[in-house]
Design a protein around this motif. Sequence first.
Motif, PDB file in Angstrom:
ATOM      1  N   ILE A 297      41.354   9.636  -4.540  1.00 15.62           N
ATOM      2  CA  ILE A 297      42.126   9.660  -3.479  1.00 15.62           C
ATOM      3  C   ILE A 297      41.908   8.814  -2.519  1.00 15.62           C
ATOM      4  O   ILE A 297      40.701   8.786  -2.028  1.00 15.62           O
ATOM      5  N   VAL A 298      42.880   8.005  -2.000  1.00 12.79           N
ATOM      6  CA  VAL A 298      42.772   6.943  -1.047  1.00 12.79           C
ATOM      7  C   VAL A 298      43.407   7.498   0.259  1.00 12.79           C
ATOM      8  O   VAL A 298      44.592   7.663  -0.123  1.00 12.79           O
ATOM      9  N   LEU A 299      42.766   7.511   1.543  1.00  6.98           N
ATOM     10  CA  LEU A 299      43.502   8.055   2.675  1.00  6.98           C
ATOM     11  C   LEU A 299      43.826   6.695   3.379  1.00  6.98           C
ATOM     12  O   LEU A 299      42.922   6.270   3.666  1.00  6.98           O
ATOM     13  N   VAL A 300      44.973   6.726   4.016  1.00  2.43           N
ATOM     14  CA  VAL A 300      45.504   5.476   4.610  1.00  2.43           C
ATOM     15  C   VAL A 300      46.200   5.995   5.899  1.00  2.43           C
ATOM     16  O   VAL A 300      46.704   7.293   5.921  1.00  2.43           O
ATOM     17  N   GLY A 301      45.957   5.283   7.128  1.00  2.00           N
ATOM     18  CA  GLY A 301      46.687   5.783   8.254  1.00  2.00           C
ATOM     19  C   GLY A 301      46.133   5.054   9.417  1.00  2.00           C
ATOM     20  O   GLY A 301      45.166   4.255   9.454  1.00  2.00           O
ATOM     21  N   LEU A 302      46.671   5.029  10.762  1.00  2.00           N
ATOM     22  CA  LEU A 302      46.132   4.612  11.975  1.00  2.00           C
ATOM     23  C   LEU A 302      44.754   5.128  12.244  1.00  2.00           C
ATOM     24  O   LEU A 302      44.408   6.172  11.777  1.00  2.00           O
ATOM     25  N   PRO A 303      43.975   4.366  13.092  1.00  2.00           N
ATOM     26  CA  PRO A 303      42.907   4.651  13.586  1.00  2.00           C
ATOM     27  C   PRO A 303      42.987   5.931  14.411  1.00  2.00           C
ATOM     28  O   PRO A 303      44.204   5.834  14.993  1.00  2.00           O
ATOM     29  N   GLY A 304      42.319   6.999  13.975  1.00  2.00           N
ATOM     30  CA  GLY A 304      42.551   8.241  14.771  1.00  2.00           C
ATOM     31  C   GLY A 304      43.759   9.131  14.369  1.00  2.00           C
ATOM     32  O   GLY A 304      43.753  10.331  14.635  1.00  2.00           O
ATOM     33  N   SER A 305      43.863   8.726  13.079  1.00  2.00           N
ATOM     34  CA  SER A 305      44.805   9.642  12.287  1.00  2.00           C
ATOM     35  C   SER A 305      44.108  10.956  11.661  1.00  2.00           C
ATOM     36  O   SER A 305      44.593  11.924  11.162  1.00  2.00           O
ATOM     37  N   GLY A 306      42.980  10.753  11.421  1.00  2.00           N
ATOM     38  CA  GLY A 306      42.118  11.887  11.102  1.00  2.00           C
ATOM     39  C   GLY A 306      41.287  11.720   9.528  1.00  2.00           C
ATOM     40  O   GLY A 306      40.924  12.496   8.888  1.00  2.00           O
ATOM     41  N   LYS A 307      41.610  10.264   8.949  1.00  2.00           N
ATOM     42  CA  LYS A 307      41.233  10.094   7.723  1.00  2.00           C
ATOM     43  C   LYS A 307      39.569  10.521   7.383  1.00  2.00           C
ATOM     44  O   LYS A 307      39.379  10.961   6.498  1.00  2.00           O
ATOM     45  N   THR A 308      38.719  10.153   8.213  1.00  2.00           N
ATOM     46  CA  THR A 308      37.316  10.514   8.254  1.00  2.00           C
ATOM     47  C   THR A 308      37.115  11.889   8.041  1.00  2.00           C
ATOM     48  O   THR A 308      36.529  12.379   7.376  1.00  2.00           O
ATOM     49  N   THR A 309      37.706  12.622   8.908  1.00  2.00           N
ATOM     50  CA  THR A 309      37.342  13.954   9.120  1.00  2.00           C
ATOM     51  C   THR A 309      38.132  14.766   7.879  1.00  2.00           C
ATOM     52  O   THR A 309      37.662  15.630   7.223  1.00  2.00           O
ATOM     53  N   VAL A 310      39.595  14.464   7.650  1.00  2.00           N
ATOM     54  CA  VAL A 310      40.133  15.153   6.597  1.00  2.00           C
ATOM     55  C   VAL A 310      39.610  14.690   5.226  1.00  2.00           C
ATOM     56  O   VAL A 310      39.352  15.552   4.509  1.00  2.00           O
ATOM     57  N   GLY A 311      39.036  13.488   5.223  1.00  2.00           N
ATOM     58  CA  GLY A 311      38.388  12.967   3.925  1.00  2.00           C
ATOM     59  C   GLY A 311      37.204  13.758   3.479  1.00  2.00           C
ATOM     60  O   GLY A 311      37.322  14.234   2.411  1.00  2.00           O
ATOM     61  N   ARG A 312      36.243  14.030   4.497  1.00  2.00           N
ATOM     62  CA  ARG A 312      35.293  15.056   4.522  1.00  2.00           C
ATOM     63  C   ARG A 312      35.540  16.460   3.958  1.00  2.00           C
ATOM     64  O   ARG A 312      35.168  17.014   2.803  1.00  2.00           O
ATOM     65  N   LEU A 313      36.521  16.868   4.582  1.00  2.00           N
ATOM     66  CA  LEU A 313      36.985  18.335   4.008  1.00  2.00           C
ATOM     67  C   LEU A 313      37.504  18.344   2.827  1.00  2.00           C
ATOM     68  O   LEU A 313      37.329  19.157   1.965  1.00  2.00           O
ATOM     69  N   VAL A 314      38.469  17.334   2.541  1.00  2.00           N
ATOM     70  CA  VAL A 314      38.977  17.411   1.161  1.00  2.00           C
ATOM     71  C   VAL A 314      37.952  17.139  -0.005  1.00  2.00           C
ATOM     72  O   VAL A 314      38.151  17.736  -1.096  1.00  2.00           O
ATOM     73  N   ALA A 315      36.910  16.307   0.217  1.00  2.00           N
ATOM     74  CA  ALA A 315      36.004  15.960  -0.678  1.00  2.00           C
ATOM     75  C   ALA A 315      35.338  17.381  -0.936  1.00  2.00           C
ATOM     76  O   ALA A 315      34.720  17.713  -2.090  1.00  2.00           O
ATOM     77  N   GLU A 316      34.949  17.971   0.393  1.00  2.00           N
ATOM     78  CA  GLU A 316      34.203  19.270   0.141  1.00  2.00           C
ATOM     79  C   GLU A 316      35.095  20.416  -0.851  1.00  2.00           C
ATOM     80  O   GLU A 316      34.639  20.899  -1.509  1.00  2.00           O
ATOM     81  N   GLY A 317      36.312  20.489  -0.342  1.00  2.00           N
ATOM     82  CA  GLY A 317      37.285  21.309  -1.066  1.00  2.00           C
ATOM     83  C   GLY A 317      37.328  20.971  -2.649  1.00  2.00           C
ATOM     84  O   GLY A 317      37.627  22.082  -3.397  1.00  2.00           O
ATOM     85  N   LEU A 318      37.361  19.895  -2.960  1.00  2.00           N
ATOM     86  CA  LEU A 318      37.654  19.403  -4.379  1.00  2.00           C
ATOM     87  C   LEU A 318      36.204  19.138  -5.149  1.00  2.00           C
ATOM     88  O   LEU A 318      36.282  19.130  -6.402  1.00  2.00           O
ATOM     89  N   GLY A 319      35.159  19.562  -4.473  1.00  2.00           N
ATOM     90  CA  GLY A 319      33.765  19.004  -4.728  1.00  2.00           C
ATOM     91  C   GLY A 319      33.616  17.652  -5.497  1.00  2.00           C
ATOM     92  O   GLY A 319      33.251  17.565  -6.497  1.00  2.00           O
ATOM     93  N   ALA A 320      34.055  16.788  -4.604  1.00  2.00           N
ATOM     94  CA  ALA A 320      34.071  15.470  -4.932  1.00  2.00           C
ATOM     95  C   ALA A 320      33.176  14.738  -4.082  1.00  2.00           C
ATOM     96  O   ALA A 320      33.071  15.068  -2.829  1.00  2.00           O
ATOM     97  N   PRO A 321      32.709  13.338  -4.263  1.00  2.00           N
ATOM     98  CA  PRO A 321      32.040  12.696  -3.145  1.00  2.00           C
ATOM     99  C   PRO A 321      33.005  12.067  -2.500  1.00  2.00           C
ATOM    100  O   PRO A 321      34.326  11.843  -2.718  1.00  2.00           O
ATOM    101  N   VAL A 322      32.631  11.782  -0.953  1.00  2.00           N
ATOM    102  CA  VAL A 322      33.711  11.201   0.024  1.00  2.00           C
ATOM    103  C   VAL A 322      32.863   9.644   0.125  1.00  2.00           C
ATOM    104  O   VAL A 322      31.602   9.495   0.135  1.00  2.00           O
ATOM    105  N   ILE A 323      33.606   8.804   0.060  1.00  2.00           N
ATOM    106  CA  ILE A 323      33.234   7.323   0.267  1.00  2.00           C
ATOM    107  C   ILE A 323      33.816   6.897   1.555  1.00  2.00           C
ATOM    108  O   ILE A 323      34.968   6.556   1.489  1.00  2.00           O
ATOM    109  N   ASP A 324      33.288   6.757   2.750  1.00  2.00           N
ATOM    110  CA  ASP A 324      33.744   6.195   3.931  1.00  2.00           C
ATOM    111  C   ASP A 324      33.174   4.846   4.075  1.00  2.00           C
ATOM    112  O   ASP A 324      32.115   4.430   4.297  1.00  2.00           O
ATOM    113  N   ILE A 325      34.351   3.882   3.767  1.00  2.00           N
ATOM    114  CA  ILE A 325      33.955   2.556   3.858  1.00  2.00           C
ATOM    115  C   ILE A 325      33.506   2.004   5.092  1.00  2.00           C
ATOM    116  O   ILE A 325      32.443   1.272   5.024  1.00  2.00           O
ATOM    117  N   ASP A 326      33.887   2.479   6.306  1.00  2.00           N
ATOM    118  CA  ASP A 326      33.190   1.808   7.462  1.00  2.00           C
ATOM    119  C   ASP A 326      31.719   2.597   7.562  1.00  2.00           C
ATOM    120  O   ASP A 326      30.936   1.664   7.763  1.00  2.00           O
TER     121      ASP A 326
END
Length: 172
Positions: free
Chosen positions: A5-34
């Motif tokens: 799953i690749v999340l895209v959007g503006l800075p401040g759209s919630g990619k990092t926060t939502v990405g962490r929560l989604v990874a947790e919910g799916l039992g998947a790793p999250v790779i925060d590129i920054d």
Amino acid sequence: MPRHIVLVGLPGSGKTTVGRLVAEGLGAPVIDIDGLLVREMGKPVSQIFGMVGEVRFREMERDAVKAAQAGAPGVIVPGGGWAAQPGQLEAAKTTSLVIYLQCQPSTAAKRSEEGEVRPLLIGTDPLHRMRTLLQEREPFYLMAHQRVQADSAAAEAVAREVEEVARRHAGW
């Protein structure tokens, strides 16, 4: 086999926060590129950006996304400008489900002011800059497979919707 799953959007759209929560919910790793680049370089993104320039930073970001896509399926969160680099979204779409976290420039600007320093927002009117970024980048963001509204809902609600999309369209 689930796809990335690749999340895209503006800075401040919630990619990092939502990405962490989604990874947790799916039992998947999250790779925060920054985050990855910050750990690699031992400096905040704004300093890396200033040190190497935007062109080199985008190359580093591109390479990090490619490396992440070569690994086990997970949630990949590139910076807001990654998707607007020619060819990146098209390449990512071949192995990943790309989801655009869509939000208004005013929401993104407000969230960005509360968060970390973002190199492209330094010394500018954040709302004006977000509007400009949206104008420049939205044609790329709209190429994503799916869109999830990330404006008014809490991050948890946005994450649940992204998880649902991942289950329906990416084999999770």
